[in-house]
Write an enzyme that holds these catalytic residues in place. Structure first.
Site, PDB file in Angstrom:
ATOM      1  N   GLU A 160       0.807  -1.234   0.000  1.00 18.86           N
ATOM      2  CA  GLU A 160       0.000   0.000   0.000  1.00 18.86           C
ATOM      3  C   GLU A 160       0.842   1.287   0.000  1.00 18.86           C
ATOM      4  O   GLU A 160       0.649   2.161   0.834  1.00 18.86           O
ATOM      5  CB  GLU A 160      -0.963  -0.021   1.204  1.00 18.86           C
ATOM      6  CG  GLU A 160      -1.880  -1.231   1.192  1.00 18.86           C
ATOM      7  CD  GLU A 160      -2.770  -1.346   2.431  1.00 18.86           C
ATOM      8  OE1 GLU A 160      -2.825  -0.408   3.229  1.00 18.86           O
ATOM      9  OE2 GLU A 160      -3.430  -2.398   2.584  1.00 18.86           O
ATOM     10  N   GLU A 269      -6.458 -10.742  -1.265  1.00 13.68           N
ATOM     11  CA  GLU A 269      -7.245 -10.505  -0.038  1.00 13.68           C
ATOM     12  C   GLU A 269      -8.722 -10.387  -0.405  1.00 13.68           C
ATOM     13  O   GLU A 269      -9.377  -9.384  -0.135  1.00 13.68           O
ATOM     14  CB  GLU A 269      -6.752  -9.228   0.682  1.00 13.68           C
ATOM     15  CG  GLU A 269      -5.267  -9.264   1.002  1.00 13.68           C
ATOM     16  CD  GLU A 269      -4.767  -8.051   1.782  1.00 13.68           C
ATOM     17  OE1 GLU A 269      -5.586  -7.287   2.305  1.00 13.68           O
ATOM     18  OE2 GLU A 269      -3.542  -7.882   1.859  1.00 13.68           O
TER      19      GLU A 269
END
Ligand code: 9MR
Length: 385
Positions: A160, A269
């Site tokens: 991220e 995810e």
């Protein structure tokens, strides 16, 4: 009864059995259904291992061939204070995986979240120098990657780092340390990880990867590493998605763009949030923690299935799972792994995010570990094509 009469009556009674009882094939497991195409993984809650939760552990071994550690291999667990190192929970996760032949991922080395403040701040709260901060990060990556070398097959090295617009994010004031460009830090993380575990695959992992401006930034990051000869093996598309977003077209475009870089592409995810959000999940999570939004009148709207999930909504989730998995299946030659972010609805992070204390149903096993409609619809995709 004579022998011949007995035999005849047995044959007749067998013929009279309903055909389903005679030949109904057992439903394949996830890993069987997608074998030879891509790995199917699940994020493991540490409580399963710690409390020896046999039903959950057995279900993982039955259905999946890859695992991700949901929380125990993040800096706040491994290195919570300057002189404290805790590898125990990560070791238990790796042992579970190796005992059962599951491919174990390491997740995640460099992230703004779940990383203790001492990485950036001195004890008196003052900001550490670039050299100090970098030394702590490098020591963290060196010790952690060396410790787990040979136990995990791959690492999410950087998590991220890219903004929605495609530049670097400025979490933890990174920008101050690396004005205008965090390439140096990203290179340092990948190079250090590779030096400490030369056989491990190394990945970049991010969310909202359907947004093409964000993908622009990730493509640039991968090319930057490649141009310097630094190892990067794959990119993870997190896939925390909703009933109505993203479009399958955007998912396909992202898979194609990442695959064109010559790296592995993974859905890392996967979950589907079906509870109401403001603005389709695009409102930032922390704003929703405002106590004003926890009042009864809001919660009635925001937490509509606190008792149970109506069959019609369960069906909507299943149809959406099928639609996305069909999209992934259509690109299966470009996909290395699909990992669900949690085993069953009861342990999903989505019960507490972006709004705390709700009852969510974002996975493919329910709270009693039963297969949901989504499971059955996903599993039938390979044979319907
Ligand atoms: O599922 C994780 C949850 O238990 C933690 O509380 C949360 C804290 O940030 O992190 C969750 O996992 C995240 C993952 O490590 C990286 N991508 C986003 C996931 C959801 O926040």
């Amino acid at each position: 009864m004579k022998h011949s009469t007995l035999l005849l009556s047995i044959i007749l009674s067998l013929l009279a059995l309903p055909s389903s009882a005679q030949v109904k094939p057992a439903e394949p497991t996830l890993k069987e259904a997608f074998a030879g195409q891509f790995l199917v993984g699940v994020a493991v809650s540490h409580s399963f291992i710690e409390r020896n939760n046999t039903p959950c552990l057995n279900l993982i071994c039955e259905q999946f061939n890859a695992v991700s550690p949901e929380d125990v291999m993040k800096p706040e667990t491994i290195h919570p204070a300057p002189s404290v190192w805790n590898f125990g929970k990560g070791d238990a996760y790796c042992k579970f995986a190796s005992d059962h032949g599951l491919k174990a991922l390491g997740h995640t080395l460099m992230w703004h979240n779940q990383t203790p403040d001492f990485f950036w701040l001195n004890e008196d709260g003052s900001v550490r120098t670039k050299e100090q901060m970098q030394a702590t990060l490098v020591e963290y990556v060196e010790k952690t990657v060396t410790h787990f070398a040979g136990k995990v097959y791959a690492w999410d090295v950087v998590n991220e780092f890219i903004s929605e617009e495609g530049g670097y994010r400025n979490d933890k004031g990174w920008e101050k340390y690396y004005p205008g460009n965090l390439d140096e830090l990203v290179c340092l993380a990948f190079e250090t990880a590779h030096r400490c575990a030369p056989n491990a695959e190394l990945y970049y992992n991010d969310y909202n990867m359907w947004r093409q401006t964000k993908v622009d930034g990730v493509v640039r990051l991968v090319k930057m590493l490649q141009s310097k000869g630094i190892r990067i093996d794959g990119v993870g598309i997190q896939a925390h998605w909703g009933l109505n977003y993203p479009s399958t077209h955007d998912i396909e475009t992202t898979i194609d763009r990442l695959h064109a870089l010559g790296v592995k592409v993974m859905i890392t995810e996967f979950d589907i949030d079906m509870l109401p959000f403001s603005k389709e999940g695009q409102m930032t999570g922390k704003a929703m923690y405002d106590p004003a939004l926890q009042r009864d009148e809001f919660m009635r709207y925001l937490n509509p299935y606190a008792d149970e999930l109506p069959a019609s909504v369960d069906q909507e989730v299943a149809d959406r799972y099928e639609q996305i998995m069909r999209t992934i299946w259509g690109r299966r030659d470009k996909i290395a792994r699909v990992t669900f972010w949690g085993l069953h609805d009861g342990v999903s992070w989505k019960n507490n995010y972006p709004i705390p204390n709700r009852k969510n149903y974002p996975l493919i096993f329910d709270r009693k570990l039963q297969k949901k409609k989504a499971f059955h619809q996903i599993i039938s995709i390979p044979t319907k094509n």
